[in-house]
Design a protein around this motif. Structure first.
Motif, PDB file in Angstrom:
ATOM      1  N   MET A   1     113.315  36.710  28.649  1.00 37.22           N
ATOM      2  CA  MET A   1     112.535  37.891  29.022  1.00 37.22           C
ATOM      3  C   MET A   1     113.148  38.567  30.235  1.00 37.22           C
ATOM      4  N   GLY A   2     113.903  39.622  30.014  1.00 34.52           N
ATOM      5  CA  GLY A   2     114.449  40.382  31.123  1.00 34.52           C
ATOM      6  C   GLY A   2     113.424  41.358  31.666  1.00 34.52           C
ATOM      7  N   VAL A   3     113.833  42.094  32.684  1.00 38.20           N
ATOM      8  CA  VAL A   3     112.941  43.107  33.270  1.00 38.20           C
ATOM      9  C   VAL A   3     112.585  44.158  32.222  1.00 38.20           C
ATOM     10  N   PHE A   4     113.586  44.535  31.419  1.00 36.67           N
ATOM     11  CA  PHE A   4     113.385  45.552  30.384  1.00 36.67           C
ATOM     12  C   PHE A   4     112.228  45.166  29.457  1.00 36.67           C
ATOM     13  N   ASP A   5     112.226  43.893  29.044  1.00 40.57           N
ATOM     14  CA  ASP A   5     111.199  43.450  28.100  1.00 40.57           C
ATOM     15  C   ASP A   5     109.823  43.460  28.750  1.00 40.57           C
ATOM     16  N   VAL A   6     109.754  42.981  30.012  1.00 43.25           N
ATOM     17  CA  VAL A   6     108.457  42.957  30.700  1.00 43.25           C
ATOM     18  C   VAL A   6     107.903  44.370  30.822  1.00 43.25           C
ATOM     19  N   VAL A   7     108.783  45.318  31.238  1.00 45.00           N
ATOM     20  CA  VAL A   7     108.342  46.704  31.378  1.00 45.00           C
ATOM     21  C   VAL A   7     107.903  47.262  30.035  1.00 45.00           C
ATOM     22  N   PHE A   8     108.667  46.914  28.989  1.00 45.76           N
ATOM     23  CA  PHE A   8     108.311  47.414  27.657  1.00 45.76           C
ATOM     24  C   PHE A   8     106.915  46.957  27.261  1.00 45.76           C
ATOM     25  N   PHE A   9     106.637  45.652  27.458  1.00 47.91           N
ATOM     26  CA  PHE A   9     105.326  45.168  27.013  1.00 47.91           C
ATOM     27  C   PHE A   9     104.211  45.747  27.877  1.00 47.91           C
ATOM     28  N   ALA A  10     104.475  45.953  29.169  1.00 43.07           N
ATOM     29  CA  ALA A  10     103.455  46.568  30.023  1.00 43.07           C
ATOM     30  C   ALA A  10     103.157  47.989  29.542  1.00 43.07           C
ATOM     31  N   LEU A  11     104.224  48.759  29.274  1.00 45.29           N
ATOM     32  CA  LEU A  11     104.023  50.139  28.811  1.00 45.29           C
ATOM     33  C   LEU A  11     103.327  50.169  27.458  1.00 45.29           C
ATOM     34  N   THR A  12     103.705  49.221  26.585  1.00 45.74           N
ATOM     35  CA  THR A  12     103.060  49.156  25.279  1.00 45.74           C
ATOM     36  C   THR A  12     101.574  48.872  25.420  1.00 45.74           C
ATOM     37  N   ALA A  13     101.243  47.913  26.287  1.00 45.53           N
ATOM     38  CA  ALA A  13      99.831  47.600  26.489  1.00 45.53           C
ATOM     39  C   ALA A  13      99.078  48.820  27.002  1.00 45.53           C
ATOM     40  N   LEU A  14      99.647  49.507  28.002  1.00 47.01           N
ATOM     41  CA  LEU A  14      99.003  50.711  28.539  1.00 47.01           C
ATOM     42  C   LEU A  14      98.794  51.749  27.448  1.00 47.01           C
ATOM     43  N   THR A  15      99.859  52.017  26.691  1.00 48.22           N
ATOM     44  CA  THR A  15      99.793  53.073  25.680  1.00 48.22           C
ATOM     45  C   THR A  15      98.778  52.743  24.593  1.00 48.22           C
ATOM     46  N   VAL A  16      98.873  51.540  24.048  1.00 54.95           N
ATOM     47  CA  VAL A  16      98.040  51.203  22.890  1.00 54.95           C
ATOM     48  C   VAL A  16      96.577  51.051  23.308  1.00 54.95           C
ATOM     49  N   LEU A  17      96.325  50.433  24.475  1.00 53.74           N
ATOM     50  CA  LEU A  17      94.930  50.278  24.902  1.00 53.74           C
ATOM     51  C   LEU A  17      94.306  51.642  25.183  1.00 53.74           C
ATOM     52  N   SER A  18      95.067  52.533  25.835  1.00 52.31           N
ATOM     53  CA  SER A  18      94.529  53.873  26.089  1.00 52.31           C
ATOM     54  C   SER A  18      94.261  54.600  24.784  1.00 52.31           C
ATOM     55  N   ALA A  19      95.180  54.441  23.812  1.00 46.40           N
ATOM     56  CA  ALA A  19      94.972  55.101  22.524  1.00 46.40           C
ATOM     57  C   ALA A  19      93.718  54.560  21.856  1.00 46.40           C
ATOM     58  N   CYS A  20      93.452  53.251  22.010  1.00 48.69           N
ATOM     59  CA  CYS A  20      92.234  52.695  21.430  1.00 48.69           C
ATOM     60  C   CYS A  20      90.995  53.266  22.117  1.00 48.69           C
ATOM     61  N   VAL A  21      91.071  53.498  23.434  1.00 50.61           N
ATOM     62  CA  VAL A  21      89.936  54.115  24.128  1.00 50.61           C
ATOM     63  C   VAL A  21      89.727  55.538  23.608  1.00 50.61           C
ATOM     64  N   VAL A  22      90.845  56.282  23.432  1.00 46.77           N
ATOM     65  CA  VAL A  22      90.739  57.639  22.877  1.00 46.77           C
ATOM     66  C   VAL A  22      90.051  57.580  21.526  1.00 46.77           C
ATOM     67  N   ALA A  23      90.436  56.607  20.709  1.00 46.58           N
ATOM     68  CA  ALA A  23      89.921  56.542  19.347  1.00 46.58           C
ATOM     69  C   ALA A  23      88.476  56.081  19.315  1.00 46.58           C
ATOM     70  N   GLY A  24      88.082  55.186  20.238  1.00 41.11           N
ATOM     71  CA  GLY A  24      86.788  54.542  20.088  1.00 41.11           C
ATOM     72  C   GLY A  24      85.689  54.949  21.040  1.00 41.11           C
ATOM     73  N   SER A  25      86.007  55.701  22.094  1.00 42.95           N
ATOM     74  CA  SER A  25      84.988  55.963  23.103  1.00 42.95           C
ATOM     75  C   SER A  25      83.913  56.904  22.580  1.00 42.95           C
ATOM     76  N   ARG A  26      82.660  56.632  22.974  1.00 43.50           N
ATOM     77  CA  ARG A  26      81.572  57.519  22.562  1.00 43.50           C
ATOM     78  C   ARG A  26      81.495  58.741  23.472  1.00 43.50           C
ATOM     79  N   ASN A  27      82.233  58.710  24.568  1.00 42.89           N
ATOM     80  CA  ASN A  27      82.152  59.777  25.569  1.00 42.89           C
ATOM     81  C   ASN A  27      83.456  60.566  25.527  1.00 42.89           C
ATOM     82  N   ILE A  28      83.367  61.846  25.203  1.00 38.00           N
ATOM     83  CA  ILE A  28      84.575  62.660  25.026  1.00 38.00           C
ATOM     84  C   ILE A  28      85.368  62.779  26.323  1.00 38.00           C
ATOM     85  N   VAL A  29      84.690  62.680  27.473  1.00 38.04           N
ATOM     86  CA  VAL A  29      85.412  62.775  28.745  1.00 38.04           C
ATOM     87  C   VAL A  29      86.283  61.541  28.943  1.00 38.04           C
ATOM     88  N   TYR A  30      85.732  60.360  28.597  1.00 35.52           N
ATOM     89  CA  TYR A  30      86.556  59.145  28.677  1.00 35.52           C
ATOM     90  C   TYR A  30      87.763  59.263  27.750  1.00 35.52           C
TER      91      TYR A  30
END
Lengths: 101, 182
Positions: free
Chosen positions: B1-30
């Protein structure tokens, strides 16, 4: 070793989230958010293929045009949503089934 | 696990979790704010793919432009004081089935394909080449895109503005429900 498939899977997840958003939302602006997610997934795919399979920059160029078109699309679509809201006081896609007041 | 991989997984987690919030939140502002973090995560992934100019474009146009306009539209069309239920959801199971089906199909394709990979990947920035291409070989699409933006923005202004009342309607009572000018 991170490679092309990893980025494609991330883009696939983004695309799926966008599809879910577009299909499940009743708020017109929520549907637009889903469209933006889908466009981002497509752009990420283009850049990933460009980085891992070609020596040129055609994928990057395509993503530039995707971003430009997404900006234009967002401006026009939100203007339409605002006009609908002013006329009908509602932007629930479930209830907007008429083109007249 | 190099730095590149750690950064990749961190960015992936940020992106995908935020996308799930966009998809699932009951509040349009969130949803709108989660969209900002999704776009920032994608910009980080562009940096990892040596697309420096695109990352800057992503931050400027998406984070600085599109999400702000979307949030403005949310504010203009809903009572933010009661935002809790501004993002009602329809057909949740069917939508989820469609999204999972699309993802599974793409996963089968991704894992089952033999991509023609480059022998070694270059991490040289692409801005200079992109500029040369846009003002050389791809000059016509570039100019057409600028014309399209101009037309789209003029159209957006014309569609979104208040209808101008004629002089005979000037003494009529202001229309009900129109609170505040824009």
């Amino acid at each position: 070793m991170i490679g092309l498939p990893h980025f494609l899977v991330v883009a696939g997840l983004l695309f799926a989230a966008g599809v879910y958003t577009v299909l499940s939302r009743r708020n017109a602006i929520g549907i637009l958010m889903g469209v933006e997610l889908i466009l981002n997934a497509a752009g990420l795919n283009f850049v990933a293929f460009n980085h891992y399979t070609t020596t040129g920059i055609q994928g990057g160029l395509f993503t530039v045009f995707i971003i430009v078109l997404a900006a234009a699309e967002a401006a026009v679509a939100l203007a339409i949503v605002l006009a609908i809201y002013q006329n009908l006081r509602d932007i629930d896609a479930h209830r907007l089934d008429s083109l007249q007041r | 696990m190099g730095v590149f991989d750690v950064v990749f997984f961190a960015l992936t987690a940020l992106t995908v979790l935020s996308a799930c919030v966009v998809a699932g939140s009951r509040n349009i502002v969130y949803s709108g704010f989660a969209l900002i973090f999704t776009f920032l995560g994608v910009a980080g992934l562009y940096v990892q793919l040596a697309a420096d100019f695109l990352a800057a474009m992503q931050v400027l146009v998406y984070v600085g432009g599109i999400t702000v306009v979307i949030l403005f539209a949310v504010m203009l069309t809903r009572d933010i004081g009661q935002a809790a239920n501004t993002n009602p959801i329809l057909n949740r199971p069917a939508s989820l089935l469609a999204a999972v089906g699309v993802f599974m199909m793409s996963l089968v394709l991704i894992l089952g394909s033999d991509w023609p990979l480059r022998p070694e990947v270059s991490h040289a920035p692409m801005s200079a080449e992109l500029g040369r291409a846009l003002l050389g070989k791809y000059l016509l699409p570039f100019e057409v895109a600028s014309l399209l933006l101009l037309g789209a923005l003029i159209g957006a202004v014309i569609i979104a503005r208040r209808e101008v009342k004629g002089p005979e309607a000037a003494d009529a009572a202001p229309a009900a429900g129109k609170e505040g000018g824009r």
